[in-house]
Design a protein around this motif. Sequence first.
Motif, short mmCIF file in Angstrom:
data_model
loop_
_atom_site.label_atom_id
_atom_site.label_comp_id
_atom_site.label_asym_id
_atom_site.label_seq_id
_atom_site.Cartn_x
_atom_site.Cartn_y
_atom_site.Cartn_z
N MET A 1 1.11 -1.13 -0.16
CA MET A 1 0.07 -0.01 0.01
C MET A 1 0.66 1.10 -0.08
O MET A 1 0.45 2.34 -0.17
CB MET A 1 -0.90 0.11 1.28
N THR B 1 2.92 8.15 0.27
CA THR B 1 2.15 8.00 1.33
C THR B 1 2.44 8.84 2.43
O THR B 1 3.87 9.10 2.53
CB THR B 1 1.74 6.60 1.67
N TRP C 1 -7.96 7.76 3.73
CA TRP C 1 -7.77 7.16 2.35
C TRP C 1 -7.48 8.34 1.42
O TRP C 1 -8.47 8.87 0.99
CB TRP C 1 -8.46 6.06 1.92
N GLY C 2 -6.39 8.55 0.51
CA GLY C 2 -6.06 9.11 -0.76
C GLY C 2 -5.56 10.44 -0.20
O GLY C 2 -5.11 11.35 -0.95
N ALA D 1 -3.32 -0.71 -1.33
CA ALA D 1 -4.35 0.29 -0.52
C ALA D 1 -5.42 0.31 -1.62
O ALA D 1 -5.43 0.30 -3.01
CB ALA D 1 -3.75 1.66 -0.44
N GLY D 2 -6.89 0.39 -1.25
CA GLY D 2 -8.01 0.51 -2.17
C GLY D 2 -8.20 -0.89 -2.81
O GLY D 2 -9.06 -0.67 -3.70
N ARG E 1 -14.71 1.69 4.98
CA ARG E 1 -13.60 2.58 4.56
C ARG E 1 -13.49 3.09 3.17
O ARG E 1 -13.04 3.96 2.59
CB ARG E 1 -12.11 1.96 5.18
N TYR E 2 -13.89 1.94 2.47
CA TYR E 2 -13.69 1.83 0.89
C TYR E 2 -14.76 3.01 0.09
O TYR E 2 -14.66 3.35 -0.85
CB TYR E 2 -14.05 0.67 0.22
N GLU F 1 -12.40 5.75 -0.31
CA GLU F 1 -11.54 5.66 -1.30
C GLU F 1 -12.11 5.79 -2.57
O GLU F 1 -11.59 6.76 -3.25
CB GLU F 1 -11.10 3.92 -1.39
N ARG G 1 -10.84 9.57 -4.43
CA ARG G 1 -10.28 9.58 -5.81
C ARG G 1 -10.58 10.35 -6.77
O ARG G 1 -9.83 10.72 -7.53
CB ARG G 1 -9.91 7.73 -6.04
#
Length: 297
Positions: free
Chosen positions: A134, A154, A178-179, A212-213, A226-227, A230, A234
Motif C-alpha cells: 500500500m 503516502t 484514504w487518499g 491500498a484500495g 472505509r472503501y 476511497e 479518488r
Amino acid sequence: MAETVAAIIVTYNRLTKLKRSLPSLLEIPDNKLQGILVIDNDSSDGTKDYLKTLQDHRLSILHLKENTGGAGGFNAGVKYFYRKTNWDYAWVMDDDTLVSEQALSKLLEAVSYKPDAAFYASDVRWVDGSPALMNLVKPIADVGNGLYEIKKATFVSLLVRRQCISQAGFPQKEYFIWGDDMEYTERLGRIAKGYFVSGSKVVHEIESNIAAGDIFHEKDSNRLPRYFYEYRNRLLTGRRRTKMMQKIRPYVHTMIDFAKVVFRRTKYKREKIKIIISGTKAGLVFKPIIEYPKGKE
C-alpha cells in the motif's frame, strides 16, 4: 546550518501500535530530531493516559475533540507544525510506522543532495521485509545517490519542506481517511519535485500486506465501510490533476474495480457493489476547498 525536523504522528485507538512506534521516534537523538508532535484523534483506549507518562522535552501532544480520521489528524499536525514552530521539515507518519535514526539520516542526506525538493519518501517495508504494497511508489527517473524522482507517496515516513507548505496549503481534512496523502503529495509535487529515498528504510506494521484500495481482495467486513472514502476521494484527486488522461484515470480504475467485483468471485459481493456505487456518487459532488496558511512566509 543543519536542517531541523519535527515528526508528526497521528493516532486513534491503537495504543498497542503507538507503544511501539512512538518509542522508535523517541530513541532518535535530539540533535537530529528536534520535535515530536502526536495528534490524538480523541482516542478512548488509554492513549491519553499513556501519553501522560512520557517525559521528553521534544514532545508536544495535541488532543482533538473528535475523531477526524487520518486526514483530519494530518491536517491538524501539519497546520500546528507550520503555525507554531520554526522547524524546516515535517516528518509525517502513521502510528503503525517503525522508524530509526538511520531512516531519518538517509532522508536528510537526500535533502543535502536535492535541497529544493518538496518532499522525500522512505522505502516502506512490511513486517517480513518485503515492500509494503500500500506504500509502493512509481519512480520516474533515477537521479543518483539512491534517489528516484516520484510524483506522489503516502504519509508513512514522508519528509515535507516547510517552504512548500506555504504554497501547497494543508492536507485535505475532508478526505477523512484514504487518499489524502496521495492528493497532498501530488499537490506538493506541482510546487517542486518529490523523491523516493531508497536508503531510508522503515517498517509499516499493517495487519496484512495488501495494496491500498483493493476492495476485491478485502476479506475483513469491518474494513469495508472505509472503501466509501476511497471511491469518493479518488474522484476529487483526479479532478485536481492537470492532464486529461490523469483526470480520467480514477474513473477507469473505478470501472475496473466494479467489473471485478460484479463478474468474479469475491467475499461480500453485494456490500462491495453498494460501496463502490455510493462512494462514486458522493465523489461527483465532493468539492471541499483547500486551506492555505495566512500571514506566515
